[in-house]
Design a protein around this motif. Sequence first.
Motif, PDB file in Angstrom:
ATOM      1  N   LYS A  18      16.283   2.500  -4.560  1.00 29.69           N
ATOM      2  CA  LYS A  18      17.304   2.958  -3.628  1.00 29.69           C
ATOM      3  C   LYS A  18      16.808   2.585  -2.237  1.00 29.69           C
ATOM      4  N   THR A  20      17.535   2.462   1.740  1.00 29.55           N
ATOM      5  CA  THR A  20      18.330   3.036   2.821  1.00 29.55           C
ATOM      6  C   THR A  20      18.139   2.157   4.038  1.00 29.55           C
ATOM      7  N   PHE A  21      19.250   1.778   4.673  1.00 28.12           N
ATOM      8  CA  PHE A  21      19.181   0.903   5.835  1.00 28.12           C
ATOM      9  C   PHE A  21      20.331   1.188   6.780  1.00 28.12           C
ATOM     10  N   LYS A  23      23.340  -0.266   8.803  1.00 31.14           N
ATOM     11  CA  LYS A  23      24.238  -1.414   8.776  1.00 31.14           C
ATOM     12  C   LYS A  23      24.453  -1.949  10.196  1.00 31.14           C
ATOM     13  N   SER A  27      26.127   2.470  11.061  1.00 26.01           N
ATOM     14  CA  SER A  27      26.148   3.508  10.034  1.00 26.01           C
ATOM     15  C   SER A  27      24.987   3.289   9.060  1.00 26.01           C
ATOM     16  N   THR A  28      24.653   4.340   8.330  1.00 29.51           N
ATOM     17  CA  THR A  28      23.564   4.282   7.367  1.00 29.51           C
ATOM     18  C   THR A  28      24.139   4.115   5.971  1.00 29.51           C
ATOM     19  N   ARG A  29      23.468   3.316   5.158  1.00 25.50           N
ATOM     20  CA  ARG A  29      23.911   3.092   3.785  1.00 25.50           C
ATOM     21  C   ARG A  29      22.730   3.177   2.850  1.00 25.50           C
ATOM     22  N   GLU A  30      22.961   3.750   1.679  1.00 29.33           N
ATOM     23  CA  GLU A  30      21.984   3.752   0.594  1.00 29.33           C
ATOM     24  C   GLU A  30      22.512   2.805  -0.472  1.00 29.33           C
ATOM     25  N   ASP A  62      23.511  -5.419  -6.038  1.00 28.00           N
ATOM     26  CA  ASP A  62      23.941  -4.034  -5.858  1.00 28.00           C
ATOM     27  C   ASP A  62      24.349  -3.494  -7.231  1.00 28.00           C
ATOM     28  N   ILE A  76      15.726  -1.521   7.451  1.00 22.29           N
ATOM     29  CA  ILE A  76      15.413  -0.600   6.355  1.00 22.29           C
ATOM     30  C   ILE A  76      14.699   0.632   6.905  1.00 22.29           C
ATOM     31  N   THR A  77      15.163   1.803   6.470  1.00 21.48           N
ATOM     32  CA  THR A  77      14.513   3.040   6.873  1.00 21.48           C
ATOM     33  C   THR A  77      13.729   3.700   5.736  1.00 21.48           C
ATOM     34  N   ASN A  78      14.088   3.360   4.479  1.00 19.35           N
ATOM     35  CA  ASN A  78      13.377   3.946   3.347  1.00 19.35           C
ATOM     36  C   ASN A  78      13.620   3.128   2.087  1.00 19.35           C
TER      37      ASN A  78
END
Length: 83
Positions: A18, A20-21, A23, A27-30, A62, A76-78
């Motif tokens: 998974k 998380t980044f 966009k 906005s943030t998307r997983e 995806d 990417i944040t996670n």
Amino acid sequence: MKYTRDYLIDLLKNNTAKVTFVKVDGSTREMLCTLKEEIVIPYINKTENTRAPNTEVLRVWDMEKTEWRGFKIANITNVGVLV
């Protein structure tokens, strides 16, 4: 944490994760994604592109949309590996 392209490719070729980044629109998307050969459908380039590939963007499969998607590695944040 800062992720490298090589690290992500190696991780996703062997796992589903998974990611998380952020966009481009802010906005943030997983995204549940992978690069496992037994899961992905080979990517077919739809245009005759003569530009060099953008190494800042990683193209992944995806799992939820069942199609190729991409994201900027720097956004990417996670990353969480699914067991």
